[in-house]
Structures are given as C-alpha cells and as structure tokens.
Design a protein around this motif. Structure first.
Motif, mmCIF file in Angstrom:
data_model
loop_
_atom_site.group_PDB
_atom_site.id
_atom_site.type_symbol
_atom_site.label_atom_id
_atom_site.label_comp_id
_atom_site.label_asym_id
_atom_site.label_seq_id
_atom_site.Cartn_x
_atom_site.Cartn_y
_atom_site.Cartn_z
ATOM 1 N N PRO A 58 0.747 -1.017 0.027
ATOM 2 C CA PRO A 58 0.037 -0.027 -0.102
ATOM 3 C C PRO A 58 0.858 1.294 0.020
ATOM 4 O O PRO A 58 0.214 2.261 -0.015
ATOM 5 N N TYR A 59 2.324 1.173 0.002
ATOM 6 C CA TYR A 59 2.903 2.356 -0.093
ATOM 7 C C TYR A 59 3.679 2.621 -1.275
ATOM 8 O O TYR A 59 4.772 2.631 -1.579
ATOM 9 N N ALA A 60 2.902 3.000 -2.561
ATOM 10 C CA ALA A 60 3.182 2.954 -3.482
ATOM 11 C C ALA A 60 3.131 4.590 -3.907
ATOM 12 O O ALA A 60 2.653 5.304 -4.049
ATOM 13 N N VAL A 61 4.631 4.956 -3.810
ATOM 14 C CA VAL A 61 4.999 6.437 -3.692
ATOM 15 C C VAL A 61 6.551 6.495 -4.559
ATOM 16 O O VAL A 61 7.304 5.869 -4.473
ATOM 17 N N ASP A 62 6.268 7.569 -5.563
ATOM 18 C CA ASP A 62 7.594 7.864 -6.161
ATOM 19 C C ASP A 62 8.183 8.917 -5.384
ATOM 20 O O ASP A 62 7.575 10.249 -5.146
ATOM 21 N N LEU A 63 9.322 8.670 -4.810
ATOM 22 C CA LEU A 63 9.993 9.626 -4.005
ATOM 23 C C LEU A 63 10.219 11.087 -4.542
ATOM 24 O O LEU A 63 10.291 11.891 -3.993
ATOM 25 N N ARG A 64 10.349 11.010 -5.791
ATOM 26 C CA ARG A 64 10.769 12.424 -6.407
ATOM 27 C C ARG A 64 9.489 13.374 -6.436
ATOM 28 O O ARG A 64 10.061 14.573 -6.558
ATOM 29 N N GLU A 65 8.378 12.993 -6.368
ATOM 30 C CA GLU A 65 7.078 13.440 -6.334
ATOM 31 C C GLU A 65 6.780 13.969 -4.790
ATOM 32 O O GLU A 65 6.011 14.966 -4.575
ATOM 33 N N GLY A 66 6.981 12.839 -3.937
ATOM 34 C CA GLY A 66 6.514 13.097 -2.509
ATOM 35 C C GLY A 66 4.962 12.805 -2.566
ATOM 36 O O GLY A 66 4.485 12.047 -3.135
ATOM 37 N N GLY A 67 4.242 13.604 -1.696
ATOM 38 C CA GLY A 67 2.877 13.565 -1.557
ATOM 39 C C GLY A 67 2.455 12.954 -0.187
ATOM 40 O O GLY A 67 3.342 12.390 0.568
ATOM 41 N N PRO A 68 1.196 12.793 0.196
ATOM 42 C CA PRO A 68 0.644 12.424 1.384
ATOM 43 C C PRO A 68 0.734 11.004 1.422
ATOM 44 O O PRO A 68 0.947 10.453 2.805
ATOM 45 N N GLY A 69 1.108 10.129 0.400
ATOM 46 C CA GLY A 69 1.321 8.622 0.518
ATOM 47 C C GLY A 69 2.788 8.557 1.315
ATOM 48 O O GLY A 69 2.906 7.547 2.188
#
Length: 248
Positions: free
Chosen positions: A37-48
């Motif tokens: 459930p932690y699908a995050v692009d670190l380059r974009e950041g965001g609430p996830g």
C-alpha cells in the motif's frame, strides 16, 4: 520488534533487506513506485509518503537511480521523516563518492550530506560495487569480439546479500553516523574479472585495455572507489558466477 520502512524495497538490495528484517521478526513496510500500500514516487513526494513513515522506528533508504533525481527524492524523504519524528534514517552509499567525480557519485555524496544535516538520527554505510553490477558491465562488453577494458582500473565487488545483512543489523541499532566502509574480499583487476566471467560463461574474447581520459577515470585508476583495508565481504565473484552459470 521494530517497524522499519525500506525505500526501494522491491529492488536488488532493498528486497533482500526487507526479507532479512522480516525473518528477524520485524514489521517491514516496502516503499516503491508500484508496491502497495506504499506506492510512492519519492521524487514527487505527496501524502502517501507521510503515511508510509508514520510511526516507524527506522527508515532504510535504498531507493536510488543513476538516471537522476536522488537528491530531490532524499529531500522529500527527510522532510517526511522530520514531520514524523523518525528516530533513525539509514542510507546506503558507495565507496569513493567523495573521491571519484562521476555524476552519480556526486549525487550520492549530496544525499549523504543532506542526511547528515537533517537533524535526524542517521547512519551511512558505503560499500563497493555489487557483483551483479560488475557482471552486467562485463556482459555488455562481451557482446563485441574484443572486450575493451579500462586500463589500470581494478574493482572490489561485494556480495549484495552480505550488504543486506549489514544494513538489517544497522537498522535495528542506534544511529551510528558514518560507519566503516564495506568492501568485497579482494581487489581484482579488470582483466582478472573479465577472464573469470569468460570462463564461467564459456565464451572466448580477446581482451584489450584502453586508456581513457577524464577525472572520473583518473579517480578510479587511483583506486578511489576501493577500500582494501575493509575487505570484509566473503562471497567471491566466482561464487556469484557459479550461481549465474550453474553446471549442466
């Protein structure tokens, strides 16, 4: 037991770190662009990202790419870790990032400095190149009838599983700052490694050493990416090759 977030947790190193931590009984969160459930692009950041770091005892930052964006990704991770008051941020870096002026190495060094100045508890481990990276380079060079090798350059490949074990050990300890480097068991010349690859793969190629230009090549020729005094790895390149080319 601890709750630990592994960035790049589906990659070559990160997946092994996550596996080792789980085996030791820890709760592991895997963060990557496509890992639920932690699908995050670190380059974009965001609430996830905030959700991923909330309540963790440590972060093992393995996510990295030579294609660029490491500094931006690390900035987002550090900001989220600060908001969550994460007690320990552990980063995997490369031996020689301060001595060999490659673009990717410069980015890794910049991330080190960002983490060191983050105000968080931190640990940085530098290692030499993994066996699989040396293997991929030799595999590409062997596509030609003559393998062109950088003259005067050696390497000290290390087993990635041993690095994963060391990271898991560090992640469950207290922040330790810059820890001792970790190198493979032996410094090997480029022709020596190439011959080992050719023997294992059953190929025949002529080897030709080529003198290159530039500061990065000079840094490698001078051994800036090696740590012979920290040859603590035990897995050899031949053992790695034996797994890639099992006897029929």
């Amino acid at each position: 037991m601890s709750t630990i977030l592994v960035t790049g947790g589906t990659g070559t190193l990160g997946s092994l770190v996550a596996e080792r931590l789980r085996k030791d009984g820890h709760e592991v969160r895997v963060l990557s662009r496509h890992a639920r459930p932690y699908a995050v692009d670190l380059r974009e950041g965001g609430p996830g990202l905030d959700e991923a770091v909330a309540g963790v005892d440590a972060i093992v930052h393995c996510a990295s790419t030579p294609r660029g964006g490491d500094e931006k990704a690390a900035g987002h991770l550090v900001e989220a870790a600060r908001r969550a008051a994460v007690p320990h941020l552990l980063y995997i870096s490369i031996v020689g990032v301060d001595r060999v002026p490659l673009g990717y190495y410069k980015a890794k060094l910049a991330v080190e400095r960002l983490i060191e100045g983050s105000g968080l508890g931190w640990t940085v481990l530098r290692t030499t190149q993994f066996h699989n990276l040396v293997f991929q380079g030799l595999q590409a060079l062997a596509k030609l009838p003559v393998m062109l090798l950088p003259a005067g350059v050696a390497d000290q490949p290390v087993e990635v599983a041993e690095v994963a074990d060391r990271l898991a050990e560090l992640a469950t300890g207290e922040p330790a700052g810059r820890v001792a480097d970790m190198g493979g068991p032996a410094v090997r010349t480029a022709p020596d490694l190439a011959r080992a690859y050719l023997r294992a793969s059953g190929r025949r190629r002529r080897l030709l050493e080529v003198r290159l230009a530039g500061k990065a090549y000079r840094g490698m020729r001078d051994g800036g990416h090696l740590t012979p005094g920290r040859a603590v790895g035990t897995g050899t390149f031949e053992e790695f090759l034996a797994r890639r080319f099992p006897a029929s």
